[in-house]
Write a protein that holds these residues in place. Structure first.
Motif, mmCIF file in Angstrom:
data_model
loop_
_atom_site.group_PDB
_atom_site.id
_atom_site.type_symbol
_atom_site.label_atom_id
_atom_site.label_comp_id
_atom_site.label_asym_id
_atom_site.label_seq_id
_atom_site.Cartn_x
_atom_site.Cartn_y
_atom_site.Cartn_z
ATOM 1 N N ILE A 90 0.774 -1.228 -0.008
ATOM 2 C CA ILE A 90 -0.039 -0.027 0.006
ATOM 3 C C ILE A 90 0.844 1.249 0.159
ATOM 4 O O ILE A 90 0.708 2.126 -0.840
ATOM 5 C CB ILE A 90 -0.876 0.041 1.091
ATOM 6 C CG1 ILE A 90 -2.039 -1.078 1.182
ATOM 7 C CG2 ILE A 90 -1.533 1.292 1.342
ATOM 8 C CD1 ILE A 90 -2.917 -1.494 2.084
ATOM 9 N N ILE A 91 1.724 1.168 0.765
ATOM 10 C CA ILE A 91 2.774 2.267 0.877
ATOM 11 C C ILE A 91 3.628 2.854 -0.510
ATOM 12 O O ILE A 91 3.567 3.636 -0.950
ATOM 13 C CB ILE A 91 3.727 2.337 1.972
ATOM 14 C CG1 ILE A 91 3.284 2.289 3.156
ATOM 15 C CG2 ILE A 91 5.045 3.172 2.025
ATOM 16 C CD1 ILE A 91 4.105 1.938 4.485
ATOM 17 N N TYR B 253 1.245 4.255 -2.867
ATOM 18 C CA TYR B 253 1.185 5.649 -2.716
ATOM 19 C C TYR B 253 2.507 6.212 -3.331
ATOM 20 O O TYR B 253 2.303 7.357 -3.956
ATOM 21 C CB TYR B 253 0.950 5.823 -1.228
ATOM 22 C CG TYR B 253 0.803 7.400 -0.932
ATOM 23 C CD1 TYR B 253 -0.325 8.232 -1.465
ATOM 24 C CD2 TYR B 253 1.951 7.989 -0.270
ATOM 25 C CE1 TYR B 253 -0.146 9.569 -1.225
ATOM 26 C CE2 TYR B 253 2.179 9.351 -0.160
ATOM 27 C CZ TYR B 253 0.659 10.085 -0.599
ATOM 28 O OH TYR B 253 0.931 11.414 -0.520
ATOM 29 N N PHE C 39 2.783 6.499 -6.918
ATOM 30 C CA PHE C 39 1.583 7.495 -7.510
ATOM 31 C C PHE C 39 2.199 9.098 -7.268
ATOM 32 O O PHE C 39 1.915 9.884 -7.976
ATOM 33 C CB PHE C 39 0.371 7.166 -6.755
ATOM 34 C CG PHE C 39 -0.755 8.241 -7.386
ATOM 35 C CD1 PHE C 39 -1.426 7.946 -8.522
ATOM 36 C CD2 PHE C 39 -1.170 9.396 -6.428
ATOM 37 C CE1 PHE C 39 -2.400 9.172 -8.820
ATOM 38 C CE2 PHE C 39 -2.298 10.180 -6.835
ATOM 39 C CZ PHE C 39 -2.777 10.109 -8.103
ATOM 40 N N GLN C 40 2.428 9.398 -6.066
ATOM 41 C CA GLN C 40 2.725 10.533 -5.697
ATOM 42 C C GLN C 40 4.056 11.259 -6.325
ATOM 43 O O GLN C 40 4.167 12.377 -6.899
ATOM 44 C CB GLN C 40 2.921 10.697 -4.204
ATOM 45 C CG GLN C 40 3.278 12.011 -3.321
ATOM 46 C CD GLN C 40 1.822 13.048 -3.863
ATOM 47 O OE1 GLN C 40 0.893 12.519 -3.747
ATOM 48 N NE2 GLN C 40 2.185 14.431 -4.317
ATOM 49 N N ARG D 233 0.364 6.812 -14.403
ATOM 50 C CA ARG D 233 0.587 6.797 -12.828
ATOM 51 C C ARG D 233 -0.635 5.882 -12.478
ATOM 52 O O ARG D 233 -0.667 5.124 -11.492
ATOM 53 C CB ARG D 233 0.760 8.239 -12.210
ATOM 54 C CG ARG D 233 -0.495 9.084 -12.450
ATOM 55 C CD ARG D 233 -0.494 10.202 -11.699
ATOM 56 N NE ARG D 233 -1.671 10.786 -12.005
ATOM 57 C CZ ARG D 233 -2.181 12.104 -11.256
ATOM 58 N NH1 ARG D 233 -1.432 12.388 -10.566
ATOM 59 N NH2 ARG D 233 -3.517 12.473 -11.815
ATOM 60 N N ILE D 234 -1.911 6.277 -13.197
ATOM 61 C CA ILE D 234 -3.074 5.870 -12.762
ATOM 62 C C ILE D 234 -2.989 4.073 -13.085
ATOM 63 O O ILE D 234 -3.400 3.456 -12.506
ATOM 64 C CB ILE D 234 -4.323 6.374 -13.191
ATOM 65 C CG1 ILE D 234 -4.342 7.818 -12.801
ATOM 66 C CG2 ILE D 234 -5.647 5.521 -13.161
ATOM 67 C CD1 ILE D 234 -5.479 8.556 -13.143
ATOM 68 N N VAL E 50 -0.866 2.241 -10.897
ATOM 69 C CA VAL E 50 -1.653 2.038 -9.555
ATOM 70 C C VAL E 50 -2.322 0.658 -9.763
ATOM 71 O O VAL E 50 -2.542 -0.098 -8.780
ATOM 72 C CB VAL E 50 -2.469 3.124 -9.025
ATOM 73 C CG1 VAL E 50 -3.355 2.903 -7.711
ATOM 74 C CG2 VAL E 50 -1.381 4.150 -8.525
ATOM 75 N N ILE E 51 -3.392 0.859 -10.798
ATOM 76 C CA ILE E 51 -4.097 -0.681 -11.072
ATOM 77 C C ILE E 51 -3.476 -1.747 -11.035
ATOM 78 O O ILE E 51 -3.825 -2.532 -10.491
ATOM 79 C CB ILE E 51 -5.331 -0.088 -12.286
ATOM 80 C CG1 ILE E 51 -5.964 1.252 -12.037
ATOM 81 C CG2 ILE E 51 -5.907 -1.162 -12.615
ATOM 82 C CD1 ILE E 51 -6.740 1.673 -13.076
ATOM 83 N N THR F 160 -1.936 -2.801 -7.832
ATOM 84 C CA THR F 160 -2.918 -3.447 -7.036
ATOM 85 C C THR F 160 -3.204 -4.901 -7.200
ATOM 86 O O THR F 160 -3.359 -5.909 -6.724
ATOM 87 C CB THR F 160 -4.382 -2.560 -7.204
ATOM 88 O OG1 THR F 160 -3.719 -1.156 -6.895
ATOM 89 C CG2 THR F 160 -5.348 -3.105 -6.218
ATOM 90 N N PHE F 161 -3.460 -4.921 -8.652
ATOM 91 C CA PHE F 161 -3.972 -6.396 -9.392
ATOM 92 C C PHE F 161 -2.872 -7.365 -9.088
ATOM 93 O O PHE F 161 -2.860 -8.714 -8.530
ATOM 94 C CB PHE F 161 -4.546 -6.431 -10.424
ATOM 95 C CG PHE F 161 -5.990 -5.857 -10.559
ATOM 96 C CD1 PHE F 161 -6.929 -6.848 -10.297
ATOM 97 C CD2 PHE F 161 -6.135 -4.732 -11.174
ATOM 98 C CE1 PHE F 161 -8.236 -6.276 -10.249
ATOM 99 C CE2 PHE F 161 -7.448 -4.101 -11.230
ATOM 100 C CZ PHE F 161 -8.535 -4.990 -10.843
ATOM 101 N N SER G 121 -0.390 -7.382 -6.753
ATOM 102 C CA SER G 121 -0.327 -7.352 -5.162
ATOM 103 C C SER G 121 -1.389 -8.135 -4.504
ATOM 104 O O SER G 121 -1.466 -8.557 -3.408
ATOM 105 C CB SER G 121 0.019 -6.142 -4.391
ATOM 106 O OG SER G 121 0.713 -5.364 -5.259
#
Lengths: 652, 177
Positions: free
Chosen positions: B94-95, B98, B101-102, B127-128, B131-132, B135-136, B138
């Protein structure tokens, strides 16, 4: 939750999820938006409504095992009517249910807890009804000035018009009601537009309904002070989110004014009532909200995706993060706490597959591991587990190299029950010198596999032992003459075909080859039958008249695996028989061709050939259910389909 | 702050992404350890922070991830199983999401302020997507039961990572020019 242990397990697991979320929120306090800070609680909401034990996972399975062991020890001296001391704790509902009259101390504790839940619920409902009555008896229509002010805010920010009531003596405005909420205002004309905006945003997002839901969940965990603190945090985050929404609609100096309004409320008491949302929520919380306002910024558009992705990653926490139970080593000191822990871990084990349960049972039998056996023992035998386990077949030896056992005669009785026979071979017995064949000593255990908390296995008949002749090895599978599955007899135009079927399923793995000691078998709860064979002994007898038999020059047969009985069949072509000699046979995993030349017009009594299909996959295998057989006599062909569902079970 | 040091910081970020995205393992030794990637991010963040204040907030998070990945790297060399740390790994994932992305948001903003609108736009989209895909990748479900889904997700992840690195390289070249 039907007993105190179920509640303890539920509240502990939820507290762990809440702790994880609080830690994450602390890390992202100044980095992620108040929207995320509130929405992340949806993971906790899922944890609160999903009964712990409903899925075969736990966030920390060892904690459940510990609680189960403590339960067993404590409940041994009681005769509780709500608890079976050996049945693992499992909640069906996220709220408490009293199912019987209490008998023991733990039963009374549970009743006391349920009374606490009822007390808090009744208190909230009473508060709600009282407030409703006060609002509708003493509430007045707002003055024209105030009404116009509300209408101005509604028009400016495109809100749907709502019912507003003025009530004398209340410290600040609030929204009240579940399905048709009303906007309740203090009696003052100088009410700031920003306060109206704040409350109208609560109305728009149905925050009062959300408050009611959180309050009901708060009642269920009334005796957990940590969760009470967490519910307070949730309420604060809801207010902070509303502040964020207000600030997003305001500009420059107006935002600072909004902060000042909040600052003026720091002396006010926290006027929280069930079914309401209020701008003021106590000095300490307002201080935090002002800090959040100072940090206010408009977050990048993609931040919503980040927030959603983080929530998605956290969602599995609510069902236990896919952590399965595992066995805790069995100590040799009986009556110790570690022994109870190991028994509890065995009872908590769940086998999601039939093969996983059979595999554990077979390993338990071969290695004499009581814990393996206890973990697949049906729940009805828990009370008498020591005597049930002592009656198990002993001295079972398996000398197979690549797998431990054959599962034969696997028969589905219904969705919740299977029958099978577990077959172990000991090849170190003797050799049939005359026929140069290994003779294996076999042990066959009939078993019943039933679905309870996962699949459980039980011996279901007399153990059979004897000698079996080795037929052949095919792709690492040793095939013996004992496990006949079915004998299928089929008439055909020219005579009769008899098919003797043997098959076996295995859980193939390298844990057999690499296991130095039989006591270190690997536990595979999710195993599938990933290896298996089907061995067909095809016997053809020609029953034509002698006149016809005299004219026969050759007989050939093709046998082919089919996926289903409706599949079209295309056999391999064999036209030139001149090179085949008297007898010829060619085989593959899918098809076998047999050829026999008839000499001197004399037919053999029977023509016999074997066909083996062997499958080995990483996940699961399917043995053929249908075969096509073509008999060719002097070029006259007849074809039949052999369905494995036909024929009779061969009784060992 | 000179543009030379900014370009240097961008190179550090590119190499940081290469170290964190890719794995080259020979037996138990991991030749592109993630902790080096986070060390490079840490070194770059001072320069990025001069342009974008919010980037400085990433510093403690980068230290946490760097230390965690360093410990994991040592444990793996010592052949110690780290399977039981999966809730901790969830935190780190999660970190990491972030941070990535940032960091990309900050670089995109700087690119926009330097009038590289196209690069800024591409970075915003990537960047989006990143993130997606992370996420998948992980997500703690064992995708084994849906092999094709797993293949699609992995391919998607690889494509996004390569596009991201190529976009960053193209952007650095323009900044240098």
């Amino acid at each position: 939750m039907t007993n105190i242990w179920g509640f303890l397990m539920q509240t502990i697991e939820i507290s762990i999820v809440a702790l994880i979320l609080l830690l994450l929120k602390k890390i992202f306090q100044d980095k992620l938006s108040p929207r995320w800070q509130y929405e992340v609680w949806s993971v906790l909401f899922l944890s609160l409504i999903i009964p712990v034990g409903f899925f075969p996972f736990a966030l920390f399975p060892s904690l459940h095992v510990l609680l189960e062991a403590v339960k067993t020890i404590i409940e041994q001296s009681f005769h509780s009517s709500y608890i079976d001391i050996y049945l693992p704790i499992k909640n069906i509902t996220p709220f408490p249910l009293v199912t019987d009259l209490p008998h023991s101390l733990t039963d009374f504790l549970f009743v006391l807890y349920v009374l606490g839940v009822l007390y808090h619920l009744i208190r909230y409902i009473h508060q709600y009804i009282r407030l409703k009555r006060i609002i509708f008896i003493y509430g007045q229509k707002p003055s024209d000035n105030l009404f116009q002010k509300i209408q101005k805010v509604e028009t400016k920010y495109h809100f749907i018009s709502c019912q507003a009531i003025v009530l004398e003596g209340i410290p600040s405005a609030f929204v009240f009601g579940l399905f048709k909420p009303v906007f309740v205002l203090p009696k003052q004309d100088s009410l700031d537009e920003k306060i109206i905006l704040h409350e109208l945003l609560h109305l728009q997002y149905k925050d009062s309904l959300q408050c009611v839901i959180w309050s009901c969940l708060r009642c269920i965990h009334w005796c957990n002070p940590f969760l009470q603190y967490v519910f307070d945090q949730i309420h604060n985050d809801m207010e902070s989110l509303c502040d964020q929404r207000v600030l997003e609609k305001l500009e420059g100096e107006q935002r600072r004014d909004y902060g000042r309004i909040l600052l003026n409320m720091t002396n006010e008491k926290y006027p929280y009532a069930f079914g309401t949302t209020s701008l003021s929520n106590g000095a300490k919380n307002i201080k935090k909200r002002i800090e959040a306002i100072a940090r206010f910024k408009k977050y990048p558009r993609g931040m919503t995706v980040v927030s959603l992705c983080i929530c998605l990653l956290l969602a599995p926490l609510s069902i236990g993060y896919f952590h399965s139970y595992t066995l805790i080593g069995n100590p040799y000191q009986y009556e110790s706490f570690s022994y109870q822990l190991s028994l509890a871990s065995a009872r908590m084990m769940e086998y999601p597959t039939v093969a996983g349960a059979i595999d554990t049972y077979a390993k338990g039998i071969v290695s004499n591991d009581e814990q393996f056996l206890l973990s697949v023992l049906p729940q009805q035998d828990y009370h008498d587990f020591q005597s049930v386990l002592s009656q198990r077949p002993d001295s079972v030896v398996s000398t197979l190299t690549y797998y431990l056992y054959d599962v034969i005669h696997l028969e589905k009785i219904n969705d919740h029950e299977y029958h099978a026979k577990l077959c172990f071979y000991n090849q170190n017995e003797n050799i049939d010198v005359e026929n140069n064949r290994v003779i294996a000593h076999y042990t066959i255990i009939p078993i019943q596999i039933k679905k309870e908390r996962g699949w459980k296995v039980k011996q279901n008949g007399k153990v059979l032992t004897g000698d079996a002749r080795y037929l052949r090895t095919f792709m690492n599978s040793e095939i013996y003459d004992i496990p006949i599955y079915k004998i299928i007899s089929l008439p055909c135009q020219s005579g009769e075909v008899t098919v003797i079927v043997r098959n076996g399923y295995q859980v193939f793995g390298n844990d057999i080859k690499n296991t130095p000691s039989l006591h270190t078998f690997e536990l595979r709860p999710q195993a599938r039958f990933n290896s298996g064979y089907q061995y067909l002994d095809v016997i053809y007898q020609n029953q034509q008249s002698l006149h016809n038999q005299d004219e026969i020059e050759y007989i050939s047969m093709n046998l082919k695996n089919l996926n289903n009985q409706y599949e079209d069949v295309h056999f391999e072509k064999h036209d030139d028989f001149s090179n085949y000699g008297l007898h010829y046979q060619s085989s593959s995993n899918e098809e076998t061709f047999f050829f026999a030349k008839v000499e001197n017009h004399t037919l053999d009594k029977e023509y016999r050939f074997q066909h083996i299909s062997y499958y080995h996959e990483s996940e699961r295998i399917h043995l053929p259910e249908t075969y096509a057989l073509q008999i060719d006599i002097n070029g006259t062909k007849e074809m039949m389909k052999i369905n494995m569902e036909d024929g009779e079970w061969y009784d060992i | 702050m000179t543009s030379k040091s900014y370009v240097g910081a961008l190179y550090q970020i590119i190499f940081g992404f290469i170290f964190t995205f890719f794995d080259i393992r020979i037996q138990i030794i991991h030749f592109l350890p993630d902790w080096i990637g986070y060390y490079l991010f840490y070194k770059a963040i001072d320069v990025i922070g001069e342009y974008e204040e919010s980037a400085k907030l990433l510093r403690p998070l980068i230290i946490i991830l760097g230390v965690y990945n360093g410990i994991i790297w040592i444990l793996m060399i010592m052949n110690v199983s780290v399977k039981s740390l999966d809730v901790l790994q969830l935190f780190m994932n999660i970190i990491s999401i972030y941070i990535q992305f940032q960091l990309l948001t900050n670089i995109s903003n700087i690119a926009l302020s330097h009038h590289f609108e196209n690069e800024s736009k591409r970075l915003n989209i990537l960047r989006i997507m990143n993130v997606i895909s992370v996420t998948f990748v992980s997500f703690p479900v064992h995708w084994a039961f849906m092999q094709y889904v797993q293949i699609i997700i992995t391919l998607f992840y690889i494509v996004i990572v390569i596009l991201l690195i190529l976009t960053l390289i193209a952007y650095v070249k323009k900044e240098r020019a």
